[in-house]
Design a protein around this motif. Structure first.
Motif, PDB file in Angstrom:
ATOM      1  N   GLU A 146       0.809  -0.921   0.014  1.00  0.00           N
ATOM      2  CA  GLU A 146       0.055  -0.047  -0.098  1.00  0.00           C
ATOM      3  C   GLU A 146       0.832   1.154   0.049  1.00  0.00           C
ATOM      4  O   GLU A 146       0.686   2.123  -0.690  1.00  0.00           O
ATOM      5  N   ASP A 147       2.041   1.160   0.580  1.00  0.00           N
ATOM      6  CA  ASP A 147       3.030   2.326   0.688  1.00  0.00           C
ATOM      7  C   ASP A 147       3.480   2.608  -0.638  1.00  0.00           C
ATOM      8  O   ASP A 147       3.522   3.754  -1.190  1.00  0.00           O
ATOM      9  N   ASP A 148       3.639   1.506  -1.432  1.00  0.00           N
ATOM     10  CA  ASP A 148       4.151   1.857  -2.732  1.00  0.00           C
ATOM     11  C   ASP A 148       3.100   2.356  -3.790  1.00  0.00           C
ATOM     12  O   ASP A 148       3.667   3.247  -4.373  1.00  0.00           O
ATOM     13  N   VAL A 149       1.977   1.870  -3.391  1.00  0.00           N
ATOM     14  CA  VAL A 149       0.928   2.469  -4.424  1.00  0.00           C
ATOM     15  C   VAL A 149       0.970   3.943  -4.040  1.00  0.00           C
ATOM     16  O   VAL A 149       0.664   4.859  -4.663  1.00  0.00           O
ATOM     17  N   ARG A 150       0.706   4.187  -2.793  1.00  0.00           N
ATOM     18  CA  ARG A 150       0.639   5.711  -2.309  1.00  0.00           C
ATOM     19  C   ARG A 150       1.733   6.482  -2.915  1.00  0.00           C
ATOM     20  O   ARG A 150       1.635   7.591  -3.553  1.00  0.00           O
ATOM     21  N   PHE A 209      -9.033   7.675  -9.009  1.00  0.00           N
ATOM     22  CA  PHE A 209      -8.310   6.832  -9.981  1.00  0.00           C
ATOM     23  C   PHE A 209      -7.835   5.699  -9.593  1.00  0.00           C
ATOM     24  O   PHE A 209      -7.301   4.796 -10.352  1.00  0.00           O
ATOM     25  N   ALA A 210      -7.844   5.418  -8.161  1.00  0.00           N
ATOM     26  CA  ALA A 210      -7.382   4.385  -7.550  1.00  0.00           C
ATOM     27  C   ALA A 210      -7.626   4.338  -6.052  1.00  0.00           C
ATOM     28  O   ALA A 210      -7.925   5.108  -5.417  1.00  0.00           O
ATOM     29  N   ARG A 211      -8.204   2.984  -5.878  1.00  0.00           N
ATOM     30  CA  ARG A 211      -8.723   2.877  -4.263  1.00  0.00           C
ATOM     31  C   ARG A 211      -8.079   1.614  -3.740  1.00  0.00           C
ATOM     32  O   ARG A 211      -8.128   0.318  -4.457  1.00  0.00           O
ATOM     33  N   MET A 212      -7.702   1.551  -2.397  1.00  0.00           N
ATOM     34  CA  MET A 212      -7.434   0.209  -1.788  1.00  0.00           C
ATOM     35  C   MET A 212      -8.660  -0.234  -1.427  1.00  0.00           C
ATOM     36  O   MET A 212      -9.798   0.456  -0.968  1.00  0.00           O
ATOM     37  N   ARG A 213      -8.765  -1.779  -1.581  1.00  0.00           N
ATOM     38  CA  ARG A 213      -9.970  -2.707  -1.122  1.00  0.00           C
ATOM     39  C   ARG A 213      -9.750  -2.737   0.620  1.00  0.00           C
ATOM     40  O   ARG A 213      -8.725  -2.367   1.086  1.00  0.00           O
ATOM     41  N   GLU A 214     -10.736  -2.967   1.195  1.00  0.00           N
ATOM     42  CA  GLU A 214     -10.832  -3.112   2.549  1.00  0.00           C
ATOM     43  C   GLU A 214      -9.834  -4.020   2.910  1.00  0.00           C
ATOM     44  O   GLU A 214      -9.418  -3.913   4.047  1.00  0.00           O
ATOM     45  N   ASP A 258       0.284  -8.453  -4.490  1.00  0.00           N
ATOM     46  CA  ASP A 258       1.303  -9.443  -4.581  1.00  0.00           C
ATOM     47  C   ASP A 258       1.526 -10.015  -5.690  1.00  0.00           C
ATOM     48  O   ASP A 258       2.427 -10.756  -5.852  1.00  0.00           O
ATOM     49  N   GLU A 259       0.888  -9.689  -6.813  1.00  0.00           N
ATOM     50  CA  GLU A 259       1.113 -10.123  -8.259  1.00  0.00           C
ATOM     51  C   GLU A 259       1.565  -9.419  -9.165  1.00  0.00           C
ATOM     52  O   GLU A 259       2.039  -9.624 -10.295  1.00  0.00           O
TER      53      GLU A 259
END
Length: 112
Positions: free
Chosen positions: A4-8, A35-40, A83-84
Motif C-alpha cells: 500500500e505504501d508503494d501504491v501511495r 483513479f485508484a482505491r485500496m480495497r478493505e 502480491d502479483e
C-alpha cells in the motif's frame, strides 16, 4: 510485489494528485476524480480501465493478477492483486488510470 505504501508513493507522484478516504480506505484523486482505491482487505487495488472490453481482456489474460467481484459487473473497473505485480507495472497501471480521469490538458502536459 508492491505494498500500500508503494501504491501511495507512485500515485501521489502523479500531477495534481491527492489522497482521501473512500469507503473507509485510502483513495487517490486527480482534480476531484478518483483513479485508484485500496480495497478493505488491503491486498487489492481498485482501478478504472478504459472499457469493459479492456477489463475482460485483462481478466482473461492474467486471472492471477486481475480480478473482479459481482459489485463491479457492468463497470470498467478491475481489482489488482498487489502480491502479483511489481513496482514498474504498478506505476504503469496507476498512470493509465490517472490518464483516464485527469483533465485532457493536464494529461497532455504530463505526456509532454
Amino acid at each position: 510485489m508492491v505494498t500500500e505504501d508503494d501504491v501511495r508513493r507512485i500515485a501521489l507522484a502523479l500531477p495534481e494528485t491527492g489522497e482521501k478516504t473512500m469507503y473507509g480506505t485510502p483513495a487517490f484523486y486527480v482534480r476531484g476524480k478518483w483513479f485508484a482505491r485500496m480495497r478493505e482487505e488491503g491486498d487489492m487495488l481498485v482501478l478504472p480501465v478504459a472499457s469493459e472490453e479492456e477489463k475482460a481482456e485483462l481478466l482473461a489474460a492474467e486471472p492471477a493478477k486481475f480480478g473482479t467481484t459481482p459489485h463491479y459487473d457492468g463497470y470498467a473497473v478491475v481489482l489488482v492483486r498487489l502480491d502479483e505485480v511489481g513496482a514498474e507495472e504498478m506505476s504503469e497501471l496507476l498512470t493509465d488510470a490517472w490518464r483516464l480521469r485527469a483533465p485532457k490538458r493536464l494529461a497532455a502536459g504530463y505526456d509532454g
